[in-house]
Motif scaffolding. Structure first.
Motif, PDB file in Angstrom:
ATOM      1  N   GLU A 111      30.612  31.319  48.106  1.00  0.00           N
ATOM      2  CA  GLU A 111      31.090  31.372  49.493  1.00  0.00           C
ATOM      3  C   GLU A 111      32.394  32.154  49.602  1.00  0.00           C
ATOM      4  O   GLU A 111      32.590  32.932  50.527  1.00  0.00           O
ATOM      5  CB  GLU A 111      31.324  29.948  50.029  1.00  0.00           C
ATOM      6  N   LYS A 112      33.296  31.939  48.630  1.00  0.00           N
ATOM      7  CA  LYS A 112      34.610  32.590  48.667  1.00  0.00           C
ATOM      8  C   LYS A 112      34.596  33.973  48.028  1.00  0.00           C
ATOM      9  O   LYS A 112      35.626  34.644  47.988  1.00  0.00           O
ATOM     10  CB  LYS A 112      35.638  31.717  47.943  1.00  0.00           C
ATOM     11  N   LYS A 113      33.445  34.361  47.463  1.00  0.00           N
ATOM     12  CA  LYS A 113      33.304  35.656  46.784  1.00  0.00           C
ATOM     13  C   LYS A 113      34.294  35.799  45.625  1.00  0.00           C
ATOM     14  O   LYS A 113      34.920  36.833  45.436  1.00  0.00           O
ATOM     15  CB  LYS A 113      33.437  36.806  47.776  1.00  0.00           C
ATOM     16  N   ALA A 114      34.420  34.738  44.832  1.00  0.00           N
ATOM     17  CA  ALA A 114      35.381  34.718  43.728  1.00  0.00           C
ATOM     18  C   ALA A 114      35.026  35.707  42.617  1.00  0.00           C
ATOM     19  O   ALA A 114      35.911  36.373  42.079  1.00  0.00           O
ATOM     20  CB  ALA A 114      35.494  33.304  43.158  1.00  0.00           C
ATOM     21  N   LEU A 115      33.747  35.814  42.266  1.00  0.00           N
ATOM     22  CA  LEU A 115      33.348  36.769  41.221  1.00  0.00           C
ATOM     23  C   LEU A 115      33.618  38.196  41.661  1.00  0.00           C
ATOM     24  O   LEU A 115      34.067  39.018  40.875  1.00  0.00           O
ATOM     25  CB  LEU A 115      31.858  36.624  40.892  1.00  0.00           C
ATOM     26  N   GLU A 116      33.327  38.475  42.932  1.00  0.00           N
ATOM     27  CA  GLU A 116      33.560  39.824  43.447  1.00  0.00           C
ATOM     28  C   GLU A 116      35.039  40.193  43.330  1.00  0.00           C
ATOM     29  O   GLU A 116      35.382  41.298  42.929  1.00  0.00           O
ATOM     30  CB  GLU A 116      33.114  39.925  44.917  1.00  0.00           C
ATOM     31  N   LYS A 117      35.914  39.249  43.671  1.00  0.00           N
ATOM     32  CA  LYS A 117      37.360  39.499  43.577  1.00  0.00           C
ATOM     33  C   LYS A 117      37.790  39.676  42.129  1.00  0.00           C
ATOM     34  O   LYS A 117      38.581  40.559  41.812  1.00  0.00           O
ATOM     35  CB  LYS A 117      38.137  38.353  44.222  1.00  0.00           C
ATOM     36  N   ALA A 118      37.253  38.839  41.249  1.00  0.00           N
ATOM     37  CA  ALA A 118      37.648  38.889  39.840  1.00  0.00           C
ATOM     38  C   ALA A 118      37.132  40.150  39.137  1.00  0.00           C
ATOM     39  O   ALA A 118      37.818  40.720  38.298  1.00  0.00           O
ATOM     40  CB  ALA A 118      37.150  37.647  39.113  1.00  0.00           C
ATOM     41  N   LEU A 119      35.925  40.585  39.507  1.00  0.00           N
ATOM     42  CA  LEU A 119      35.302  41.719  38.811  1.00  0.00           C
ATOM     43  C   LEU A 119      35.343  43.018  39.606  1.00  0.00           C
ATOM     44  O   LEU A 119      34.997  44.070  39.082  1.00  0.00           O
ATOM     45  CB  LEU A 119      33.847  41.374  38.467  1.00  0.00           C
TER      46      LEU A 119
ATOM     47  N   LYS B 255      33.510  44.005  42.485  1.00  0.00           N
ATOM     48  CA  LYS B 255      32.178  44.536  42.804  1.00  0.00           C
ATOM     49  C   LYS B 255      31.825  44.197  44.242  1.00  0.00           C
ATOM     50  O   LYS B 255      32.428  43.335  44.850  1.00  0.00           O
ATOM     51  CB  LYS B 255      31.116  43.900  41.901  1.00  0.00           C
ATOM     52  N   ASP B 256      30.785  44.890  44.773  1.00  0.00           N
ATOM     53  CA  ASP B 256      30.342  44.586  46.136  1.00  0.00           C
ATOM     54  C   ASP B 256      29.447  43.344  46.151  1.00  0.00           C
ATOM     55  O   ASP B 256      28.876  42.948  45.149  1.00  0.00           O
ATOM     56  CB  ASP B 256      29.652  45.782  46.781  1.00  0.00           C
ATOM     57  N   THR B 257      29.337  42.743  47.305  1.00  0.00           N
ATOM     58  CA  THR B 257      28.701  41.435  47.458  1.00  0.00           C
ATOM     59  C   THR B 257      27.223  41.418  47.080  1.00  0.00           C
ATOM     60  O   THR B 257      26.791  40.553  46.329  1.00  0.00           O
ATOM     61  CB  THR B 257      28.832  40.945  48.918  1.00  0.00           C
ATOM     62  N   GLU B 258      26.437  42.347  47.598  1.00  0.00           N
ATOM     63  CA  GLU B 258      24.998  42.321  47.362  1.00  0.00           C
ATOM     64  C   GLU B 258      24.666  42.391  45.871  1.00  0.00           C
ATOM     65  O   GLU B 258      23.720  41.802  45.414  1.00  0.00           O
ATOM     66  CB  GLU B 258      24.298  43.480  48.084  1.00  0.00           C
ATOM     67  N   ALA B 259      25.462  43.117  45.139  1.00  0.00           N
ATOM     68  CA  ALA B 259      25.180  43.307  43.718  1.00  0.00           C
ATOM     69  C   ALA B 259      25.350  42.016  42.921  1.00  0.00           C
ATOM     70  O   ALA B 259      24.719  41.851  41.894  1.00  0.00           O
ATOM     71  CB  ALA B 259      26.077  44.389  43.146  1.00  0.00           C
ATOM     72  N   LEU B 260      26.199  41.097  43.374  1.00  0.00           N
ATOM     73  CA  LEU B 260      26.479  39.908  42.574  1.00  0.00           C
ATOM     74  C   LEU B 260      25.664  38.679  42.951  1.00  0.00           C
ATOM     75  O   LEU B 260      25.716  37.683  42.241  1.00  0.00           O
ATOM     76  CB  LEU B 260      27.974  39.574  42.616  1.00  0.00           C
ATOM     77  N   ASN B 261      24.897  38.720  44.044  1.00  0.00           N
ATOM     78  CA  ASN B 261      24.063  37.567  44.372  1.00  0.00           C
ATOM     79  C   ASN B 261      23.097  37.206  43.236  1.00  0.00           C
ATOM     80  O   ASN B 261      22.966  36.035  42.906  1.00  0.00           O
ATOM     81  CB  ASN B 261      23.322  37.779  45.688  1.00  0.00           C
ATOM     82  N   PRO B 262      22.434  38.175  42.598  1.00  0.00           N
ATOM     83  CA  PRO B 262      21.576  37.815  41.459  1.00  0.00           C
ATOM     84  C   PRO B 262      22.361  37.214  40.292  1.00  0.00           C
ATOM     85  O   PRO B 262      21.827  36.406  39.541  1.00  0.00           O
ATOM     86  CB  PRO B 262      20.933  39.137  41.049  1.00  0.00           C
ATOM     87  N   VAL B 263      23.619  37.595  40.140  1.00  0.00           N
ATOM     88  CA  VAL B 263      24.452  37.050  39.060  1.00  0.00           C
ATOM     89  C   VAL B 263      24.713  35.566  39.323  1.00  0.00           C
ATOM     90  O   VAL B 263      24.597  34.742  38.412  1.00  0.00           O
ATOM     91  CB  VAL B 263      25.780  37.833  38.910  1.00  0.00           C
ATOM     92  N   TYR B 264      25.051  35.217  40.562  1.00  0.00           N
ATOM     93  CA  TYR B 264      25.234  33.803  40.900  1.00  0.00           C
ATOM     94  C   TYR B 264      23.945  33.023  40.636  1.00  0.00           C
ATOM     95  O   TYR B 264      23.971  31.925  40.092  1.00  0.00           O
ATOM     96  CB  TYR B 264      25.633  33.634  42.375  1.00  0.00           C
ATOM     97  N   ASP B 265      22.804  33.603  41.032  1.00  0.00           N
ATOM     98  CA  ASP B 265      21.515  32.942  40.819  1.00  0.00           C
ATOM     99  C   ASP B 265      21.257  32.718  39.332  1.00  0.00           C
ATOM    100  O   ASP B 265      20.769  31.666  38.927  1.00  0.00           O
ATOM    101  CB  ASP B 265      20.371  33.767  41.425  1.00  0.00           C
ATOM    102  N   GLU B 266      21.575  33.708  38.517  1.00  0.00           N
ATOM    103  CA  GLU B 266      21.379  33.607  37.067  1.00  0.00           C
ATOM    104  C   GLU B 266      22.293  32.526  36.480  1.00  0.00           C
ATOM    105  O   GLU B 266      21.870  31.757  35.620  1.00  0.00           O
ATOM    106  CB  GLU B 266      21.661  34.967  36.419  1.00  0.00           C
ATOM    107  N   ILE B 267      23.544  32.447  36.927  1.00  0.00           N
ATOM    108  CA  ILE B 267      24.474  31.416  36.454  1.00  0.00           C
ATOM    109  C   ILE B 267      23.914  30.029  36.782  1.00  0.00           C
ATOM    110  O   ILE B 267      23.895  29.138  35.933  1.00  0.00           O
ATOM    111  CB  ILE B 267      25.873  31.608  37.078  1.00  0.00           C
ATOM    112  N   ILE B 268      23.432  29.865  38.013  1.00  0.00           N
ATOM    113  CA  ILE B 268      22.867  28.574  38.429  1.00  0.00           C
ATOM    114  C   ILE B 268      21.629  28.241  37.592  1.00  0.00           C
ATOM    115  O   ILE B 268      21.452  27.106  37.151  1.00  0.00           O
ATOM    116  CB  ILE B 268      22.545  28.597  39.947  1.00  0.00           C
ATOM    117  N   ARG B 269      20.800  29.238  37.324  1.00  0.00           N
ATOM    118  CA  ARG B 269      19.600  29.022  36.499  1.00  0.00           C
ATOM    119  C   ARG B 269      19.991  28.572  35.090  1.00  0.00           C
ATOM    120  O   ARG B 269      19.381  27.666  34.523  1.00  0.00           O
ATOM    121  CB  ARG B 269      18.769  30.310  36.441  1.00  0.00           C
ATOM    122  N   LEU B 270      21.028  29.195  34.523  1.00  0.00           N
ATOM    123  CA  LEU B 270      21.494  28.814  33.186  1.00  0.00           C
ATOM    124  C   LEU B 270      22.048  27.393  33.174  1.00  0.00           C
ATOM    125  O   LEU B 270      21.865  26.661  32.208  1.00  0.00           O
ATOM    126  CB  LEU B 270      22.554  29.804  32.687  1.00  0.00           C
TER     127      LEU B 270
END
Length: 94
Positions: free
Chosen positions: A60-68, A70-85
């Motif tokens: 929600e806060k786009k923390a990964l985007e700020k830390a890395l 990157k643009d928002t659309e590109a990191l949605n699959p990354v969040y999904d992968e983290i949750i899956r793991l």
């Protein structure tokens, strides 16, 4: 003599955790970002705590985007992968 436990800082919470309690997120030289289940892939590694609530808040806060950076659309699959793991870890091993 007790072995030293490697500690890493979570980029979502800025708290130190044992490395085993974190998921590594890698950014390659090409700018590709992905969750690294093995912890050994090439690239700049950052760590995320294995906590669904914190990962969802970070999305929600786009923390990964700020830390890395990157643009928002590109990191949605990354969040999904983290949750899956995280879910995969929660399944008891038989």
């Amino acid at each position: 003599m007790a072995r030293k436990i490697p500690m890493r800082k979570c980029i979502l919470t800025n708290e130190m955790h044992p490395k085993n309690d974190l998921i590594r997120v890698v950014k390659t030289k090409e700018g590709e970002v992905f969750a690294d289940a093995t912890g050994k892939k090439n690239g700049r590694g950052s760590y995320v705590v294995k906590d669904l609530e914190k990962v969802n808040k970070a999305r929600e806060k786009k923390a990964l985007e700020k830390a890395l950076g990157k643009d928002t659309e590109a990191l949605n699959p990354v969040y999904d992968e983290i949750i899956r793991l995280i879910y995969r870890e929660d399944i008891p091993k038989r």
